[in-house]
Design an enzyme around this catalytic site. Structure first.
Site, PDB file in Angstrom:
ATOM      1  NE  ARG A 285      -2.882   1.909   9.666  1.00  0.00           N
ATOM      2  CZ  ARG A 285      -3.310   0.877   8.930  1.00  0.00           C
ATOM      3  NH1 ARG A 285      -2.713  -0.287   9.016  1.00  0.00           N
ATOM      4  NH2 ARG A 285      -4.336   1.022   8.106  1.00  0.00           N
TER       5      ARG A 285
ATOM      6  CB  VAL B  97      11.619  -6.476   8.770  1.00  0.00           C
ATOM      7  CG1 VAL B  97      12.845  -5.601   8.974  1.00  0.00           C
ATOM      8  CG2 VAL B  97      11.858  -7.482   7.646  1.00  0.00           C
TER       9      VAL B  97
ATOM     10  CB  SER C   3       3.840  -0.769  10.849  1.00  0.00           C
ATOM     11  OG  SER C   3       2.640  -0.160  10.434  1.00  0.00           O
TER      12      SER C   3
ATOM     13  CG  MET D 251      -1.891  -1.185   1.175  1.00  0.00           C
ATOM     14  SD  MET D 251      -3.455  -0.857   1.959  1.00  0.00           S
ATOM     15  CE  MET D 251      -2.914  -0.519   3.614  1.00  0.00           C
ATOM     16  N   GLY D 252       2.173   1.089  -0.259  1.00  0.00           N
ATOM     17  CA  GLY D 252       3.067   2.247  -0.259  1.00  0.00           C
ATOM     18  C   GLY D 252       3.544   2.571   1.146  1.00  0.00           C
TER      19      GLY D 252
ATOM     20  CG  HIS E 230       6.672  -2.477   2.274  1.00  0.00           C
ATOM     21  ND1 HIS E 230       6.604  -1.294   2.969  1.00  0.00           N
ATOM     22  CD2 HIS E 230       5.427  -2.996   2.292  1.00  0.00           C
ATOM     23  CE1 HIS E 230       5.369  -1.109   3.388  1.00  0.00           C
ATOM     24  NE2 HIS E 230       4.631  -2.121   2.997  1.00  0.00           N
TER      25      HIS E 230
ATOM     26  CG  LEU F 283       7.268   1.112  -0.606  1.00  0.00           C
ATOM     27  CD1 LEU F 283       8.041   0.728  -1.867  1.00  0.00           C
ATOM     28  CD2 LEU F 283       6.253   0.020  -0.268  1.00  0.00           C
ATOM     29  CG  HIS F 284       8.152  -0.321   6.176  1.00  0.00           C
ATOM     30  ND1 HIS F 284       8.299  -1.682   6.198  1.00  0.00           N
ATOM     31  CD2 HIS F 284       6.818  -0.100   6.322  1.00  0.00           C
ATOM     32  CE1 HIS F 284       7.131  -2.268   6.396  1.00  0.00           C
ATOM     33  NE2 HIS F 284       6.200  -1.318   6.459  1.00  0.00           N
TER      34      HIS F 284
END
Ligand code: AMP
Length: 286
Positions: free
Chosen positions: A187, A176, A185, A29-30, A36, A32-33
């Site tokens: 969020r 991770v 996350s 959902m973008g 992902h 990114l971290h």
């Protein structure tokens, strides 16, 4: 790397490249971290063609949830994905995926989608299974990479793929975490400093639960009670659920035997976090 925004172009790309090549797919959902990126790196190793989708999917958010404020920075995400060597980012608009009058949904109908996240977020899994079915149809991946962070989602998607006879292997990768254990996350970017510190309570409580199990505790109710006591000491935390379930059934266990999954959802301020840990009782004997 190509950036594609339209379904027809995405299909053309797949039709052009597909012959005898394996297609790997990472739905996101973008925002990114590293979580992902771990999926993208594994997908890159395994696949001839690697597609990453970036689409904050409105149908999986409840009306009171954070769809509007969900972190979106396509340019930043493009750079991150490009640096990992993916071939395509598929980043459609909401209108492209759900044109006016859209009315078709895909639903896994059973206990698995009505418990825990399904119970706390009505309609969430229906949104997830609908968007993933659409993306699977557009991209036709041979392999799709998902994170164990969204444990229940993995089980739902495996069931979807199996029951719709999709030729798409689901590869699941571990959670991770930040150095202090907080599961990474998108969020987490909502947090102020105090909330960020408080958010470590999820992992701390899971680690404690693991320790109690290793020390021989067999009663899930006692473990859950002690986890609750620990989390309730954190003033910013509000528990949604904590439970101990069978890792493939998601049914509550009566006793800690074999492998179990400890899973929880906790709000820190306004931000709802989920986390989980698999615990093997064989670890207790070593
Ligand atoms: P999202 O963008 O949150 O929908 O996540 C896209 C994929 O990344 C899902 O399969 C998630 O489970 C996975 N993911 C998110 N956070 C993590 C993490 N900390 N570690 C591993 N995978 C993750």
């Amino acid at each position: 790397m190509e950036l594609i925004k339209h379904i027809s172009k995405m299909r053309n790309y797949i039709n052009r490249t597909r012959k005898e090549k394996s297609i790997g797919f990472i739905p996101t959902m973008g925002g990114l971290h590293e979580g992902h990126l771990s999926l993208i790196r594994k997908g890159r190793k395994d696949s001839d063609v690697l597609v990453v989708s970036i689409f904050a999917n409105p149908t999986q958010f409840g009306p009171e949830e954070d769809f509007e404020s969900y972190p979106r920075d396509l340019n930043r995400d493009i750079k991150l994905v490009e640096a990992e060597g993916a071939d395509v980012i598929f980043a459609p608009s909401v209108k492209e995926i759900y044109p006016d009058g859209y009315s078709t949904f895909v639903e896994v109908e059973e206990y698995l989608t009505s418990t825990l996240e399904g119970d706390s977020r009505p309609g969430h899994f229906r949104g997830v299974t609908t968007i993933l079915t659409k993306l699977f149809n557009i991209i036709s991946p041979d392999r799709t990479y998902l994170g164990e962070k969204d444990y229940q989602q993995v089980l739902v998607v495996k069931k979807l793929v199996n029951e719709l006879n999709l030729d798409n292997q689901i590869i699941v990768l571990p959670i991770v975490r930040e150095n202090d254990g907080l599961a990474i996350s998108s969020r987490n970017s909502y947090f102020n400093e105090k909330e960020r510190e408080a958010a470590t309570i999820l992992y701390k409580s899971l680690k404690k639960a693991q320790e109690w199990t290793i020390e021989g505790e067999k009663d899930p109710a006692r473990i859950i009670r002690k986890m609750k006591e620990l989390i309730e000491k954190e003033p910013l935390a509000e528990i949604d659920y904590i439970t101990i379930v069978g890792p493939s059934s998601m049914e509550k266990v009566q006793s800690i035997e074999g492998e179990v999954l400890i899973i929880l959802a906790v709000k820190i301020g306004k931000v709802r976090l989920i986390d989980n840990m698999r615990v093997k009782t064989s670890m207790c004997q070593s």
